[in-house]
Design a protein around this motif. Structure first.
Motif, PDB file in Angstrom:
ATOM      1  N   PHE A 127      41.485  45.582  43.163  1.00  0.00           N
ATOM      2  CA  PHE A 127      41.424  44.573  44.220  1.00  0.00           C
ATOM      3  C   PHE A 127      40.360  44.920  45.254  1.00  0.00           C
ATOM      4  O   PHE A 127      39.527  44.070  45.623  1.00  0.00           O
ATOM      5  CB  PHE A 127      42.794  44.453  44.891  1.00  0.00           C
ATOM      6  N   SER A 128      40.358  46.164  45.732  1.00  0.00           N
ATOM      7  CA  SER A 128      39.383  46.539  46.763  1.00  0.00           C
ATOM      8  C   SER A 128      37.962  46.535  46.207  1.00  0.00           C
ATOM      9  O   SER A 128      37.008  46.184  46.908  1.00  0.00           O
ATOM     10  CB  SER A 128      39.722  47.905  47.364  1.00  0.00           C
ATOM     11  N   GLY A 130      40.635  40.204  44.390  1.00  0.00           N
ATOM     12  CA  GLY A 130      39.944  40.844  45.504  1.00  0.00           C
ATOM     13  C   GLY A 130      38.689  40.088  45.891  1.00  0.00           C
ATOM     14  O   GLY A 130      38.414  39.882  47.081  1.00  0.00           O
TER      15      GLY A 130
END
Length: 523
Positions: free
Chosen positions: A479-480, A296
């Motif tokens: 990921f975010s 990310g």
């Protein structure tokens, strides 16, 4: 090569911005939206699952164009390339700044002093994977043959705040291990942690680049003494791990050299969670999720490095922050995540931003004659609405806000999430547009309070015109979260370039340490 030293106030664009501010200081968001029906569409952009809306700021296209011109004039593009390429841009400490290399999956080498650092990084990641898998699976045993149940991270500053924040933020993804953090040298703090754990089933990670940091080593010694009341010195190797550069000091402490994870001087503490400093993250959520966190961040790294400034999320956020800090005179900015998982995110950003850009000397060694770092603070919504948001709605201070939200919840309590999301958008709208005298008058009439209009009307009017950014992800995932952290890292870097300061040293931190050490000797 070091960064170019360009004083922002001596650029042609800075003077144009100062002139433009004479008009812009009177901008009303209500009017700006009325004049341009497409304003939100024009002042927003997406990056995969991320949507950023910066339309609720006291800016126009002219403002943005001038700010973009400032970025060009201070040679931001040159600075970004040096940042990613391993140039020693941390001049005062003669170091490169390469936390971005820790999450790079490309095959391209990155050289420091003629040596490619990629193999070191990959070797460390393999060691982290093997070690975390062994502990999580139960194959790593304590001195009585029992598997590990608890992890205690012993560090301070970047060796604590980053991993602590990430473990808290991603606890939805946690495994069976319980993770604790010891940072403060306050003996009451460490005592409360020790009450929760057993020496037979606890693994301690001592995180200190120099292995001399007073708070960390003091806490580590106290914990080792506590451990040795139940175990022997021969058992230390089964329960203590080190993340450090100082092999000799770690060895003297009694930690097996096989249990040492490397640190590098080209990774600053407050940017180190991506490195072996993130071992506690690996253990808490597993190596695969840790890799997603890195991916990310890498997504944003590539965006920041390769995207034109007018579509570049960290650059635009940084320029807007400079606009409020240096022209409107806003001293603070608020971080407001609408997720209780991100409770520790504002505190984490306080260090990253304020330790980086809290500088009063520029890169020429001259004292600055303009404002640099902003004061970062915040909390979680909706709690903040019932705490300090009154100051923003009815107060006298200009405080720009970053609203951070997620379209989906993790536990699928949709009724709760709909109300949370409604508040997320309502607060932005209320800050931007407020409530006019006419609307307040009508509300009082509708609520059968006509007899109170003369008394209550002044208190029911909200001026609005308070700026904010909306940072909206699909869902809180490793990921975010990696994307979110990297956005702010690069925003802070961009601000430092514009302000012509060194963002990667922290001599103000060192002064307090020196004096504390002298006071200890005087006792």
């Amino acid at each position: 090569m070091p960064l170019l030293n360009i004083k922002p106030t001596q650029t042609a664009t800075w003077k144009k911005l100062a002139n433009h501010f004479n008009e812009a200081k009177n901008y009303e968001l209500r009017e700006l939206f009325r004049e341009n029906k497409n304003r939100e569409e024009e002042l927003s952009f997406s990056l995969d699952e991320l949507f950023v809306d910066y339309s609720k700021n006291r800016i126009t296209k002219e403002t943005i164009n001038l700010l973009l011109s400032l970025a060009e004039e201070v040679e931001l593009k040159d600075a970004i390339e040096k940042y990613f390429s391993g140039d020693k841009i941390n001049v005062t400490e003669n170091r490169a700044v390469l936390h971005t290399a820790l999450r790079s999956s490309s095959d391209n080498p990155i050289f420091i002093d003629g040596k490619d650092v990629k193999p070191q990084i990959q070797s460390a990641l393999r060691k982290m994977k093997a070690f975390s898998n062994k502990v999580i699976s139960g194959k790593w045993k304590g001195y009585t043959g029992k598997p590990i149940t608890d992890i205690v991270n012993i560090g301070i500053g970047g060796s604590d705040l980053g991993p602590n924040m990430v473990v808290e933020a991603l606890r939805f993804y946690k495994n069976k291990l319980n993770t604790h953090f010891v940072s403060n040298i306050d003996g009451d703090h460490i005592s409360e942690i020790l009450k929760k754990i057993s020496p037979e089933t606890t693994l301690f990670i001592v995180v200190s680049k120099s292995f001399t940091t007073q708070e960390t080593i003091n806490n580590a010694n106290t914990i080792r003494d506590w451990f040795l009341k139940s175990a022997t010195v021969f058992d230390v190797s089964k329960h203590f791990i080190a993340v450090s550069c100082n092999i000799n000091a770690v060895d003297n402490f009694g930690i097996d050299k096989k249990n040492i994870f490397p640190m590098w001087d080209w990774v600053g503490g407050r940017f180190s969670l991506w490195s072996t400093v993130g071992l506690s993250i690996c253990l808490a959520i597993g190596f695969d999720n840790f890799k997603e966190l890195l991916k990310g961040a890498e997504k944003v790294d590539n965006h920041f490095r390769n995207t034109s400034f007018d579509k570049n999320i960290p650059v635009i956020l940084a320029l807007i922050s400079v606009w409020y800090n240096n022209f409107f005179g806003a001293e603070t900015e608020m971080i407001l995540p609408y997720s209780e998982y991100l409770e520790k995110f504002p505190a984490y950003l306080q260090q990253v931003a304020m330790e980086s850009n809290g500088k009063n000397v520029d890169r020429d060694g001259d004292e600055v004659d303009y404002q640099t770092g902003t004061i970062v603070w915040g909390g979680t919504g909706v709690n903040s609405q019932h705490a300090f948001m009154q100051l923003l709605h009815h107060g006298t201070k200009l405080i720009p806000v970053d609203f951070i939200g997620f379209k989906e919840s993790l536990h699928n309590l949709e009724d709760h999430h709909e109300k949370l999301t409604a508040n997320y958008f309502a607060q932005q709208e209320a800050l931007a547009f407020g409530k006019t005298k006419e609307d307040a008058h009508l509300d009082l009439k509708i609520n059968n309070e006509s007899n109170k209009i003369s008394k209550l009307l002044p208190y029911k009017v909200f001026k609005g015109n308070q700026p904010s950014n909306s940072i909206l992800f699909d869902k809180l995932t490793p990921f975010s979260l990696g994307m979110l952290i990297a956005i702010y890292e690069h925003k802070i870097f961009t601000q430092g370039v514009i302000w012509n300061i060194y963002s990667f040293d922290q001599f103000g931190v060192e002064l307090g340490k020196e004096l504390a050490q002298k006071n200890v000797y005087c006792l």
